[in-house]
Design an enzyme around this catalytic site. Structure first.
Site, PDB file in Angstrom:
ATOM      1  N   GLU A 101      79.817  -9.684 -18.781  1.00  0.00           N
ATOM      2  CA  GLU A 101      79.971  -8.777 -17.642  1.00  0.00           C
ATOM      3  C   GLU A 101      79.224  -7.480 -17.932  1.00  0.00           C
ATOM      4  O   GLU A 101      79.276  -6.944 -19.034  1.00  0.00           O
ATOM      5  CB  GLU A 101      81.440  -8.473 -17.358  1.00  0.00           C
ATOM      6  CG  GLU A 101      82.149  -7.727 -18.476  1.00  0.00           C
ATOM      7  CD  GLU A 101      83.544  -7.244 -18.102  1.00  0.00           C
ATOM      8  OE1 GLU A 101      83.655  -6.113 -17.564  1.00  0.00           O
ATOM      9  OE2 GLU A 101      84.501  -7.980 -18.376  1.00  0.00           O
ATOM     10  N   LYS A 144      93.464 -10.283 -16.491  1.00  0.00           N
ATOM     11  CA  LYS A 144      93.055  -9.515 -17.669  1.00  0.00           C
ATOM     12  C   LYS A 144      94.192  -8.576 -18.072  1.00  0.00           C
ATOM     13  O   LYS A 144      94.631  -7.752 -17.268  1.00  0.00           O
ATOM     14  CB  LYS A 144      91.783  -8.735 -17.315  1.00  0.00           C
ATOM     15  CG  LYS A 144      91.406  -7.624 -18.258  1.00  0.00           C
ATOM     16  CD  LYS A 144      90.127  -6.957 -17.732  1.00  0.00           C
ATOM     17  CE  LYS A 144      90.023  -5.525 -18.131  1.00  0.00           C
ATOM     18  NZ  LYS A 144      88.813  -4.876 -17.576  1.00  0.00           N
TER      19      LYS A 144
END
Length: 205
Positions: free
Chosen positions: A39, A128
């Protein structure tokens, strides 16, 4: 296919604060080490251009997503730039609903059991847990006692020395930033590949 690839590898590299050739070489080393998801955080310089460039370079070899996504405008811009998945630092119902309804893989950030449950209720398959570093791997184990079906991605303070501990505590995956995603002073990117390999192997062992 994207979700299956993540289920097979379960490690996300967090690329923050790097751009241009440095970012490309760093990403290449990470890919060489076996990590298949990276990411680019949107608070990095030229983040959208970096996502677009990395998609061109790594198409078919590594999935490129956007991190530190905090609103719908940012989601749309990241996806337009080529982001294949979205990672957020928080729970934003509008962002999660938009991604779920448009079949965009999203991993929203949560910390408390209430936030984790909210993310799952809104349709997130992966959540997450951030920032988990100061709480430790035991926190993941504690949360999974009542939420045993949750697929938790531990982020914050993860490194090659403690990644296996998180796996044993039940984390479905990990996100790794500072301990992995820094350009070596001597520009020996082989060190990055070796470190990435250790992360992948320790989480699979």
């Amino acid at each position: 296919m994207l979700k299956q690839d993540f289920c097979d590898t379960r490690v996300i590299a967090i690329l923050r604060g790097t751009a241009g050739k440095d970012l490309e070489e760093l990403a290449e080393a990470i890919c060489e080490g076996g990590i298949r998801f990276s990411e680019v955080t949107l608070n990095s310089p030229d983040a959208l251009l970096s996502i677009e460039r990395l998609r061109e370079i790594f198409g078919g070899r590594m999935h490129i997503g956007a991190g530190t996504v905090t609103n719908l405008k940012a989601v749309r811009e990241a996806v337009a730039a080529g982001a294949e998945f979205i990672v957020t630092p928080n729970i934003d119902a509008d962002v999660i609903r938009y991604c779920v309804s448009n079949d965009i893989l999203i991993t929203p950030g949560a910390l408390t059991p209430t936030e984790i449950e909210e993310a799952m209720r809104l349709g997130s398959e992966f959540v997450k847990v951030f920032p988990v570093g100061r709480l430790g791997a035991g926190y993941i184990k504690d949360v999974l006692a009542p939420y045993d079906k949750a697929k938790l991605i531990a982020v914050g303070g993860i490194n090659a020395e403690n990644s296996e501990e998180y796996r044993k505590s039940g984390a479905f995956g990990i996100g790794v930033g500072g301990s992995l995603c820094k350009v070596p002073e001597d520009r020996d990117f082989g060190k990055i590949s070796d470190y990435a390999r250790r992360l992948v192997e320790s989480f699979r062992s």
